[in-house]
Design an enzyme around this catalytic site. Structure first.
Site, PDB file in Angstrom:
ATOM      1  N   SER A   6     -15.159  -3.382   6.396  1.00  0.00           N
ATOM      2  CA  SER A   6     -15.267  -4.808   6.061  1.00  0.00           C
ATOM      3  C   SER A   6     -16.452  -5.426   6.783  1.00  0.00           C
ATOM      4  O   SER A   6     -16.393  -5.680   7.991  1.00  0.00           O
ATOM      5  CB  SER A   6     -13.986  -5.554   6.427  1.00  0.00           C
ATOM      6  OG  SER A   6     -14.107  -6.931   6.112  1.00  0.00           O
ATOM      7  N   THR A  11     -12.246 -14.061  -2.043  1.00  0.00           N
ATOM      8  CA  THR A  11     -12.544 -12.739  -1.491  1.00  0.00           C
ATOM      9  C   THR A  11     -12.158 -12.707  -0.030  1.00  0.00           C
ATOM     10  O   THR A  11     -12.050 -13.743   0.616  1.00  0.00           O
ATOM     11  CB  THR A  11     -14.031 -12.374  -1.640  1.00  0.00           C
ATOM     12  OG1 THR A  11     -14.205 -10.976  -1.375  1.00  0.00           O
ATOM     13  CG2 THR A  11     -14.916 -13.173  -0.683  1.00  0.00           C
ATOM     14  N   ASP A  29       0.796  -1.228   0.000  1.00  0.00           N
ATOM     15  CA  ASP A  29       0.000   0.000   0.000  1.00  0.00           C
ATOM     16  C   ASP A  29       0.828   1.277   0.000  1.00  0.00           C
ATOM     17  O   ASP A  29       0.312   2.356   0.303  1.00  0.00           O
ATOM     18  CB  ASP A  29      -0.947   0.005   1.199  1.00  0.00           C
ATOM     19  CG  ASP A  29      -2.053  -1.023   1.058  1.00  0.00           C
ATOM     20  OD1 ASP A  29      -2.737  -1.007   0.025  1.00  0.00           O
ATOM     21  OD2 ASP A  29      -2.221  -1.836   1.978  1.00  0.00           O
ATOM     22  N   ASP A  87      -7.099  -3.970  -5.186  1.00  0.00           N
ATOM     23  CA  ASP A  87      -6.697  -2.663  -4.660  1.00  0.00           C
ATOM     24  C   ASP A  87      -5.308  -2.254  -5.163  1.00  0.00           C
ATOM     25  O   ASP A  87      -4.997  -1.065  -5.278  1.00  0.00           O
ATOM     26  CB  ASP A  87      -6.654  -2.670  -3.131  1.00  0.00           C
ATOM     27  CG  ASP A  87      -7.792  -3.416  -2.463  1.00  0.00           C
ATOM     28  OD1 ASP A  87      -8.239  -4.438  -3.010  1.00  0.00           O
ATOM     29  OD2 ASP A  87      -8.208  -3.004  -1.369  1.00  0.00           O
ATOM     30  N   ARG A 128     -16.145  -1.983  -3.409  1.00  0.00           N
ATOM     31  CA  ARG A 128     -14.968  -1.129  -3.414  1.00  0.00           C
ATOM     32  C   ARG A 128     -13.886  -1.703  -4.321  1.00  0.00           C
ATOM     33  O   ARG A 128     -13.122  -0.957  -4.937  1.00  0.00           O
ATOM     34  CB  ARG A 128     -14.438  -0.913  -1.994  1.00  0.00           C
ATOM     35  CG  ARG A 128     -13.375   0.188  -1.941  1.00  0.00           C
ATOM     36  CD  ARG A 128     -13.194   0.790  -0.570  1.00  0.00           C
ATOM     37  NE  ARG A 128     -12.678  -0.131   0.415  1.00  0.00           N
ATOM     38  CZ  ARG A 128     -13.375  -0.598   1.462  1.00  0.00           C
ATOM     39  NH1 ARG A 128     -14.631  -0.216   1.642  1.00  0.00           N
ATOM     40  NH2 ARG A 128     -12.837  -1.431   2.322  1.00  0.00           N
ATOM     41  N   TRP A 156     -11.928   0.243  -7.231  1.00  0.00           N
ATOM     42  CA  TRP A 156     -10.473   0.273  -7.429  1.00  0.00           C
ATOM     43  C   TRP A 156     -10.115  -0.101  -8.865  1.00  0.00           C
ATOM     44  O   TRP A 156      -9.207   0.478  -9.459  1.00  0.00           O
ATOM     45  CB  TRP A 156      -9.781  -0.699  -6.487  1.00  0.00           C
ATOM     46  CG  TRP A 156      -9.830  -0.463  -5.017  1.00  0.00           C
ATOM     47  CD1 TRP A 156     -10.034  -1.412  -4.049  1.00  0.00           C
ATOM     48  CD2 TRP A 156      -9.629   0.766  -4.292  1.00  0.00           C
ATOM     49  NE1 TRP A 156      -9.982  -0.857  -2.792  1.00  0.00           N
ATOM     50  CE2 TRP A 156      -9.724   0.484  -2.905  1.00  0.00           C
ATOM     51  CE3 TRP A 156      -9.370   2.082  -4.688  1.00  0.00           C
ATOM     52  CZ2 TRP A 156      -9.584   1.450  -1.922  1.00  0.00           C
ATOM     53  CZ3 TRP A 156      -9.232   3.057  -3.704  1.00  0.00           C
ATOM     54  CH2 TRP A 156      -9.335   2.752  -2.340  1.00  0.00           C
TER      55      TRP A 156
END
Length: 418
Positions: free
Chosen positions: A380, A237, A112, A177, A249, A253
């Site tokens: 979440s 997932t 990230d 993501d 989401r 992304w």
């Protein structure tokens, strides 16, 4: 001829009124954002090394350390607020909050780094041109690149992933993501001249396109690879309703990531993918009329079985995910400029989402919600946390969308004057 003349004049006047109304819409929302965020800053500035993320059960500001994936969004929000208001005090806060993240340039523990460093330092460089930011971003790109493997052709997201049924563990998971972190790599090649960063970004995007995007334009959340052979081992997932459903989401992304990848490469495959993913969102039968999506497009539908580890409520479709809608709005307001004849449809949808988010339903009341701008996001559902709360990244992409809409209006106004 007189009739046609007056029709044209009427259309021009009507268009001008619409633009003026929309300019007022933007001004009102930036003014609101400035007031809210200044209130948040009063609380956040009490903490030297913590960054706003959400609120706790009592409605108080909840912060995390800089190593959390969300740390770059608050400095980034300050930069977008500065861009929209030109307020110098906000600019100074943006500089100071960005500087707190400098040591992350060498961080390699997860993927990230693009969120953490590009949302903060990337916007800082874009809006100030300060050359000191360039080597920091280049170093961050080098750190992110250490998570890339030639064998898999993708950047590893997490260090380990256990399947939901508990039967398997994977050491090379890639989440959708991760498309968002490629912008840091594209930037690094532009400022250093080293093609390796762009090559990694393109190779990653190509494999996501091949292995993670479905034929209908939806996407899997997680794809797990064999680190030695590059073979796909599973598609699952973590935060979605089911392995074969579409986590909202994650879809956002994907729309954003492939739109950005097309902007940086002009590869028509990326534009086609971005448009197909956008069409899936916009035209989905489960999308509410206000175009603010539920947390998963397939929640509670026949044929979709939630994970045995899911702690989702019995009626999870009651929850919208404003963060997914904000990301999508911002993506659509870039995609509309790149999509040619289909651009008008994406522009209309992006504006619709932006107006919905700015309504009383989703926008915070002044002075409430811990200083956050938007309500009703979901972290979440599957893990039972950050459900129906404000989230810092929802605010970040909302502010980005407001700025992108401002740029569109300015361009439209210039064109009409000509």
């Amino acid at each position: 001829m007189k009739y046609q003349f007056f029709v044209v004049i009427g259309l021009l006047i009507g268009s001008a009124f619409i633009r003026n109304d929309e300019q007022q819409f933007l001004q009102d929302n930036f003014s609101f954002a400035k007031s809210q965020i200044k209130g948040m800053l009063e609380e956040a500035n009490k903490y030297d090394t913590l960054f706003p993320r959400t609120i706790d059960e009592k409605g108080k500001l909840k912060l995390t350390d800089k190593y959390e994936w969300t740390s770059g969004f608050f400095p980034g929000s300050l930069w977008y607020l500065y861009e929209g208001t030109k307020n110098d005090s906000i600019k100074q806060e943006a500089i100071e909050w960005t500087d707190k993240l400098e040591s992350l340039k060498s961080f390699t523990e997860h993927h990230d780094l693009g969120f953490m460093m590009y949302c903060s330092y990337g916007n800082a460089y874009r809006l100030t041109g300060n050359e000191v930011y360039k080597p920091l971003l280049a170093q961050a790109a080098a750190s992110l690149s250490t998570r890339f493997s030639e064998k898999t052709g993708v950047i590893r997201s997490w260090n380990m992933f256990g399947s939901w049924d508990g039967k398997n563990k994977y050491n090379y998971p890639v989440i959708i993501d991760n498309m968002m972190n490629l912008e840091l790599l594209f930037f690094a090649t532009k400022v250093t001249g080293d093609p390796k960063y762009k090559k990694i970004a393109i190779t990653h995007a190509d494999n996501v396109l091949k292995n993670q995007v479905r034929a209908d334009g939806s996407c899997y959340h997680v794809v797990c690879y064999d680190a030695q052979t590059g073979k796909v081992l599973s598609r699952e997932t973590v935060q979605g309703y089911a392995n074969n459903s579409t986590w909202a989401r994650g879809q956002a992304w994907g729309i954003y990531g492939f739109t950005m990848s097309y902007r940086e490469t002009k590869d028509p495959r990326y534009l086609k993918t971005a448009m197909k993913m956008a069409d899936f969102y916009i035209n989905h039968p489960n999308l509410p009329n206000d175009k603010v999506c539920y947390w998963d497009f397939n929640a509670n539908q026949n044929g979709y079985t939630p994970s045995v580890r899911s702690r989702a409520p019995q009626t999870p479709t009651n929850y919208r995910d404003v963060s997914a809608a904000a990301i999508t709005a911002s993506a659509l307001l870039e995609l509309c400029v790149l999509a040619g004849d289909k651009g008008a449809a994406y522009k209309e949808a992006g504006i619709k989402i932006l107006h919905s988010l700015s309504s009383k339903v989703y926008r915070s009341e002044a002075g409430t919600n811990g200083g956050f701008l938007l309500k009703h996001s979901v972290g979440s559902i599957a893990h039972g946390f950050e459900i129906d709360v404000p989230l810092v990244y929802a605010d970040y992409y909302y502010l980005e969308a407001l700025n992108r809409y401002q740029q569109i209006l300015e361009k439209d106004n210039t064109a009409s004057i000509r």
